[in-house]
Scaffold this motif. Structure first.
Motif, PDB file in Angstrom:
ATOM      1  N   GLY A   1       1.029  -3.177  -0.187  1.00  0.00           N
ATOM      2  CA  GLY A   1       0.386  -3.477   1.079  1.00  0.00           C
ATOM      3  C   GLY A   1      -0.018  -4.932   1.192  1.00  0.00           C
ATOM      4  O   GLY A   1      -0.096  -5.655   0.203  1.00  0.00           O
ATOM      5  N   VAL A   2      -0.270  -5.346   2.430  1.00  0.00           N
ATOM      6  CA  VAL A   2      -0.711  -6.704   2.731  1.00  0.00           C
ATOM      7  C   VAL A   2      -2.103  -6.596   3.336  1.00  0.00           C
ATOM      8  O   VAL A   2      -2.312  -5.868   4.311  1.00  0.00           O
ATOM      9  CB  VAL A   2       0.262  -7.399   3.708  1.00  0.00           C
ATOM     10  N   THR A   3      -3.061  -7.321   2.762  1.00  0.00           N
ATOM     11  CA  THR A   3      -4.428  -7.284   3.265  1.00  0.00           C
ATOM     12  C   THR A   3      -4.522  -8.031   4.590  1.00  0.00           C
ATOM     13  O   THR A   3      -3.583  -8.740   4.983  1.00  0.00           O
ATOM     14  CB  THR A   3      -5.409  -7.934   2.259  1.00  0.00           C
ATOM     15  N   SER A   4      -5.665  -7.918   5.239  1.00  0.00           N
ATOM     16  CA  SER A   4      -5.880  -8.622   6.506  1.00  0.00           C
ATOM     17  C   SER A   4      -5.860 -10.134   6.320  1.00  0.00           C
ATOM     18  O   SER A   4      -5.654 -10.877   7.274  1.00  0.00           O
ATOM     19  CB  SER A   4      -7.204  -8.186   7.130  1.00  0.00           C
ATOM     20  N   ARG A   5      -6.034 -10.606   5.100  1.00  0.00           N
ATOM     21  CA  ARG A   5      -5.975 -12.045   4.800  1.00  0.00           C
ATOM     22  C   ARG A   5      -4.564 -12.497   4.460  1.00  0.00           C
ATOM     23  O   ARG A   5      -4.353 -13.649   4.128  1.00  0.00           O
ATOM     24  CB  ARG A   5      -6.893 -12.357   3.624  1.00  0.00           C
ATOM     25  N   GLY A   6      -3.596 -11.567   4.467  1.00  0.00           N
ATOM     26  CA  GLY A   6      -2.217 -11.912   4.162  1.00  0.00           C
ATOM     27  C   GLY A   6      -1.871 -11.856   2.689  1.00  0.00           C
ATOM     28  O   GLY A   6      -0.799 -12.288   2.279  1.00  0.00           O
TER      29      GLY A   6
ATOM     30  N   ASP B   1      -6.896  -2.612   5.055  1.00  0.00           N
ATOM     31  CA  ASP B   1      -7.708  -2.909   3.878  1.00  0.00           C
ATOM     32  C   ASP B   1      -8.320  -1.630   3.311  1.00  0.00           C
ATOM     33  O   ASP B   1      -8.400  -1.459   2.093  1.00  0.00           O
ATOM     34  CB  ASP B   1      -8.805  -3.915   4.223  1.00  0.00           C
ATOM     35  N   THR B   2      -8.748  -0.733   4.186  1.00  0.00           N
ATOM     36  CA  THR B   2      -9.341   0.530   3.736  1.00  0.00           C
ATOM     37  C   THR B   2      -8.317   1.368   2.982  1.00  0.00           C
ATOM     38  O   THR B   2      -8.630   1.957   1.941  1.00  0.00           O
ATOM     39  CB  THR B   2      -9.893   1.316   4.943  1.00  0.00           C
ATOM     40  N   GLN B   3      -7.080   1.417   3.480  1.00  0.00           N
ATOM     41  CA  GLN B   3      -6.028   2.164   2.799  1.00  0.00           C
ATOM     42  C   GLN B   3      -5.690   1.537   1.447  1.00  0.00           C
ATOM     43  O   GLN B   3      -5.449   2.250   0.476  1.00  0.00           O
ATOM     44  CB  GLN B   3      -4.766   2.225   3.672  1.00  0.00           C
ATOM     45  N   ILE B   4      -5.692   0.209   1.380  1.00  0.00           N
ATOM     46  CA  ILE B   4      -5.434  -0.470   0.110  1.00  0.00           C
ATOM     47  C   ILE B   4      -6.527  -0.148  -0.891  1.00  0.00           C
ATOM     48  O   ILE B   4      -6.260   0.152  -2.054  1.00  0.00           O
ATOM     49  CB  ILE B   4      -5.282  -1.991   0.319  1.00  0.00           C
ATOM     50  N   ARG B   5      -7.783  -0.180  -0.435  1.00  0.00           N
ATOM     51  CA  ARG B   5      -8.893   0.169  -1.334  1.00  0.00           C
ATOM     52  C   ARG B   5      -8.749   1.601  -1.851  1.00  0.00           C
ATOM     53  O   ARG B   5      -8.986   1.872  -3.034  1.00  0.00           O
ATOM     54  CB  ARG B   5     -10.227  -0.009  -0.622  1.00  0.00           C
TER      55      ARG B   5
END
Length: 71
Positions: free
Chosen positions: A18-23, A3-7
């Motif tokens: 990317g895929v978040t921790s929520r999918g 999530d940090t890398q996506i942000r």
């Protein structure tokens, strides 16, 4: 991606996938282009951009924490 890398990728304006921790699947295909999310078997531009999208991801993370619901 985390999530940090996506942000960080959203902030940078550069392409990412990317895929978040929520999918949730998020992607940007062109530098400075919109962020897309996976919905109904296709990638759709998200109405939230930049800091709004970061706020949305943060709020989604907070909703995932156990004990956040009132009893």
């Amino acid at each position: 991606m985390t999530d940090t890398q996506i942000r960080a990728a959203i902030r940078s304006g550069w392409p990412f996938f990317g895929v978040t921790s929520r999918g949730e699947v998020l992607a940007r295909y062109l530098p400075g282009g919109p962020v897309f999310s996976w919905k109904k078997n296709q990638m759709m531009p998200t109405p939230l951009q930049g800091s709004d999208l970061l706020w949305w991801l943060q709020a989604a993370d907070e909703d995932d924490h156990p004990g956040s619901a009132e009893t």
